[in-house]
Design an enzyme around this catalytic site. Structure first.
Site, mmCIF file in Angstrom:
data_model
loop_
_atom_site.group_PDB
_atom_site.id
_atom_site.type_symbol
_atom_site.label_atom_id
_atom_site.label_comp_id
_atom_site.label_asym_id
_atom_site.label_seq_id
_atom_site.Cartn_x
_atom_site.Cartn_y
_atom_site.Cartn_z
ATOM 1 N N GLY A 95 0.799 -1.224 0.000
ATOM 2 C CA GLY A 95 0.000 0.000 0.000
ATOM 3 C C GLY A 95 0.834 1.276 0.000
ATOM 4 O O GLY A 95 0.369 2.328 0.393
ATOM 5 N N GLY A 96 2.084 1.161 -0.474
ATOM 6 C CA GLY A 96 2.937 2.342 -0.594
ATOM 7 C C GLY A 96 3.466 2.866 0.737
ATOM 8 O O GLY A 96 4.074 3.923 0.780
ATOM 9 N N GLU B 66 16.672 0.419 -3.040
ATOM 10 C CA GLU B 66 16.657 0.195 -4.485
ATOM 11 C C GLU B 66 17.037 1.477 -5.196
ATOM 12 O O GLU B 66 16.786 2.571 -4.684
ATOM 13 C CB GLU B 66 15.221 -0.136 -4.942
ATOM 14 C CG GLU B 66 14.923 -1.584 -5.006
ATOM 15 C CD GLU B 66 13.479 -1.867 -5.395
ATOM 16 O OE1 GLU B 66 12.736 -0.939 -5.798
ATOM 17 O OE2 GLU B 66 13.099 -3.035 -5.297
ATOM 18 N N LYS B 67 17.552 1.341 -6.387
ATOM 19 C CA LYS B 67 17.732 2.490 -7.264
ATOM 20 C C LYS B 67 16.337 3.070 -7.508
ATOM 21 O O LYS B 67 15.379 2.316 -7.743
ATOM 22 C CB LYS B 67 18.347 2.010 -8.581
ATOM 23 C CG LYS B 67 18.498 3.091 -9.621
ATOM 24 C CD LYS B 67 19.851 3.738 -9.501
ATOM 25 C CE LYS B 67 19.937 4.978 -10.379
ATOM 26 N NZ LYS B 67 20.923 5.933 -9.855
ATOM 27 N N ARG C 272 -2.250 -12.832 -4.371
ATOM 28 C CA ARG C 272 -3.692 -12.757 -4.097
ATOM 29 C C ARG C 272 -4.389 -12.162 -5.315
ATOM 30 O O ARG C 272 -3.721 -11.734 -6.255
ATOM 31 C CB ARG C 272 -3.924 -11.852 -2.885
ATOM 32 C CG ARG C 272 -3.238 -10.496 -3.097
ATOM 33 C CD ARG C 272 -3.646 -9.441 -2.129
ATOM 34 N NE ARG C 272 -2.795 -8.280 -2.172
ATOM 35 C CZ ARG C 272 -2.893 -7.268 -3.020
ATOM 36 N NH1 ARG C 272 -3.822 -7.285 -3.963
ATOM 37 N NH2 ARG C 272 -2.063 -6.245 -2.965
ATOM 38 N N VAL D 173 -7.238 -5.582 -6.628
ATOM 39 C CA VAL D 173 -8.353 -4.644 -6.827
ATOM 40 C C VAL D 173 -8.667 -4.530 -8.326
ATOM 41 O O VAL D 173 -9.824 -4.545 -8.738
ATOM 42 C CB VAL D 173 -7.964 -3.254 -6.273
ATOM 43 C CG1 VAL D 173 -9.027 -2.219 -6.616
ATOM 44 C CG2 VAL D 173 -7.733 -3.313 -4.774
HETATM 45 P P1 ADP Z 1 3.739 -1.586 -2.289
HETATM 46 O O1 ADP Z 1 3.865 -3.039 -1.995
HETATM 47 O O2 ADP Z 1 3.798 -0.730 -1.058
HETATM 48 O O3 ADP Z 1 2.578 -1.266 -3.177
HETATM 49 P P2 ADP Z 1 5.602 -1.572 -4.539
HETATM 50 O O4 ADP Z 1 6.951 -2.172 -4.438
HETATM 51 O O5 ADP Z 1 4.554 -2.375 -5.268
HETATM 52 O O6 ADP Z 1 5.080 -1.196 -3.071
HETATM 53 O O7 ADP Z 1 5.693 -0.133 -5.217
HETATM 54 C C1 ADP Z 1 4.573 0.731 -5.312
HETATM 55 C C2 ADP Z 1 4.885 1.889 -6.230
HETATM 56 O O8 ADP Z 1 6.001 2.645 -5.728
HETATM 57 C C3 ADP Z 1 5.309 1.493 -7.634
HETATM 58 O O9 ADP Z 1 4.206 1.254 -8.468
HETATM 59 C C4 ADP Z 1 6.089 2.734 -8.054
HETATM 60 O O10 ADP Z 1 5.231 3.790 -8.420
HETATM 61 C C5 ADP Z 1 6.813 3.119 -6.784
HETATM 62 N N1 ADP Z 1 8.151 2.480 -6.728
HETATM 63 C C6 ADP Z 1 8.489 1.334 -6.074
HETATM 64 N N2 ADP Z 1 9.803 1.033 -6.252
HETATM 65 C C7 ADP Z 1 10.314 1.996 -7.053
HETATM 66 C C8 ADP Z 1 11.624 2.250 -7.616
HETATM 67 N N3 ADP Z 1 12.651 1.450 -7.383
HETATM 68 N N4 ADP Z 1 11.755 3.343 -8.417
HETATM 69 C C9 ADP Z 1 10.723 4.177 -8.652
HETATM 70 N N5 ADP Z 1 9.482 4.003 -8.150
HETATM 71 C C10 ADP Z 1 9.268 2.933 -7.361
#
Ligand code: ADP
Length: 454
Positions: free
Chosen positions: A164-165, A200-201, A292, A295
């Site tokens: 969820g960011g 991460e980069k 899972r 949405v």
């Molecule tokens: P969560 O599990 O909290 O949803 P995610 O790993 O799926 O996290 O990442 C959610 C969003 O965050 C991605 O869709 C992207 O917009 C941003 N994001 C995640 N990792 C990166 C990255 N290495 N570089 C740029 N944006 C990223």
């Protein structure tokens, strides 16, 4: 075949599962909190049991109460939906040990892919590209800074248990890193009870493109194409569509193959999603797997004609997938808008309350998945999504025009919603041209007068 399913969820996804079960001739048991007595899923399920107080921690997250309800009502299976206990390996294990089918992957796949650091390592070994970063969680600030410098700024600090960011922070130099490192750890600890983070980069202005996976218990894994979920606010998806306006047939094919490889590496069964970030040059990187249903699954259903919830139930029962990759057909375009009870003109402030008039749009190519209705009181305890509007068309242009029309018909009185925001996006030239990256929303909100959203 499964006779009765307990739905361990609420809102639109609980209703979606009730509908699929009913079409399959399977009985449903709704579990609900004291705040959800009025919810449609409770009214439409065959049976319902109240499992506790309004807070999720007193009800939808109480595995013990849910399993007790399952035993009392003698169900054969539990569908966890998304969120709540859907990615909780311990819950899946408890179901397995009580001889109740968990409609999802085996607990060991959830465990493996639920730890983002282990997930990245697993898919990398299978030959799937990952975002450059730390090998697993970072132990200390000193070690973390060293790694950040080695990767090169900007970097993103992410929670190992993320979702969820939350627990995600960007750093552009050593100074901001030192601050954001602790903020990310604190957020992760608070949200997940696990403060571990990895680095991460930071990919600048990428697209978020994910592949829907379907796998049976007999080693057959296939993908159902992609969803472009680049329109996000604070890393949370707002709009999803399929196919992606960015992918070429060649890139789609390569990413689809990589997605299947990633799922195979997790010995995956049931429906899941492999998420990638794609940069402007078309380089793609695995970021995580969601073990899972998601949405945004309806957009895939609309372009493939495959009912994902029914497939989940069938493969959980041990049935073989009835088709091969080669026969999966993709037709037309589908787009989904999340309808949230939020005020986009006031920084997306939650807007719970009682819905006065509720009128959902209809007509050719319009689908509404929602548990809302006239007179429904939205409880303040849960997330703000009250429905999804999914529009299809023979082309992307037709689907977008239809979405604009449907959004103009959609009436939800008494509360603020994201409907006007979506309508403005459907009319925005940059979005219409298919140029949205994950940086789109910030730019759009910055250049659009907020009175357009009221
Ligand atoms: P969560 O599990 O909290 O949803 P995610 O790993 O799926 O996290 O990442 C959610 C969003 O965050 C991605 O869709 C992207 O917009 C941003 N994001 C995640 N990792 C990166 C990255 N290495 N570089 C740029 N944006 C990223």
């Amino acid at each position: 075949m499964i006779q009765k399913v307990l739905i361990a969820n609420r809102g639109e996804i609980a209703l979606r599962i009730v509908r699929a079960c009913r079409e399959l001739g399977i009985k449903t048991l709704a579990v609900y909190s004291e705040a959800d007595v009025q919810s449609l899923h409770v009214q439409l399920a065959d049976e319902a049991i109240c499992i506790g107080g309004p807070k999720s921690s007193d009800s939808y997250l109480r595995a013990d109460r849910i399993i007790s309800a399952a035993e009392i009502a003698d169900v054969d299976a539990i569908h966890p939906g998304y969120g709540v206990l859907s990615e909780n390996a311990k819950f899946a294990e408890q179901c397995e040990s009580c001889n109740i089918k968990f409609i999802g992957p085996k607990s060991k796949s959830i465990k493996m892919m639920g730890d983002k650091a282990i997930a990245k390592d697993t898919v990398r070994k299978a030959g799937v590209p990952i975002v450059p970063g730390s090998d697993g969680p970072v132990e200390s600030e000193t070690e973390a800074v060293k790694i950040a410098r080695k990767i090169g700024y900007p970097v993103i600090i992410k929670a190992v248990a993320g979702g969820g960011g939350r627990g995600m922070r960007i750093a552009h130099n050593d100074v901001s890193f030192a601050k954001e490192y602790y903020v990310a750890r604190g957020e992760a600890e608070k949200a997940f009870g696990n403060g571990a983070v990895y680095i991460e980069k930071y990919i600048e202005k990428p697209r978020h493109i994910e592949f829907q996976i379907l796998a049976d218990a007999h080693g057959h894994v296939l993908h159902l194409g992609e969803r472009d979920c680049s329109v996000q606010r604070r890393h949370q998806k707002l709009i999803e569509e399929s196919p992606s306006p960015f992918l070429t047939p060649d890139l789609r094919k390569r990413m689809g193959k990589a997605a299947v490889k990633a799922a195979e590496a997790a010995a995956y069964e049931n429906a899941g999603t492999i998420e990638f970030l794609v940069d402007a040059k078309g380089n793609f990187y695995f970021i995580e797997m969601n073990t899972r249903i998601q949405v945004e699954h309806p957009v895939t259903e609309e372009v493939t004609g495959i009912d994902l919830i029914k497939e989940q139930i069938r493969v959980a029962y041990g049935e073989k997938l009835g088709f091969d990759q080669g026969v999966v057909m993709f037709e037309g375009h589908a787009i989904e808008c999340s309808i949230n009870a939020e005020d986009p003109a006031r920084n997306f402030a939650p807007s719970p309350g009682t819905i006065g008039l509720y009128y959902a749009p209809g007509g050719h190519g319009v689908r509404v998945d929602s548990h809302a209705y006239s007179g429904y009181a939205i409880p303040p305890y849960y997330d703000s999504m009250i429905g999804k509007l999914i529009c299809t068309g023979s082309t992307r242009k037709v689907a977008l025009e239809r979405a604009y029309r449907a959004l103009s018909e959609y009436l939800i009185r008494g509360i603020k919603t994201t409907i006007p925001l979506h309508r403005a996006i459907m009319a925005d030239p940059i979005f219409i041209e298919g140029k949205a990256t994950t940086a789109y929303m910030e730019d759009f909100l910055g250049r659009t007068a907020s009175d357009l959203f009221t």
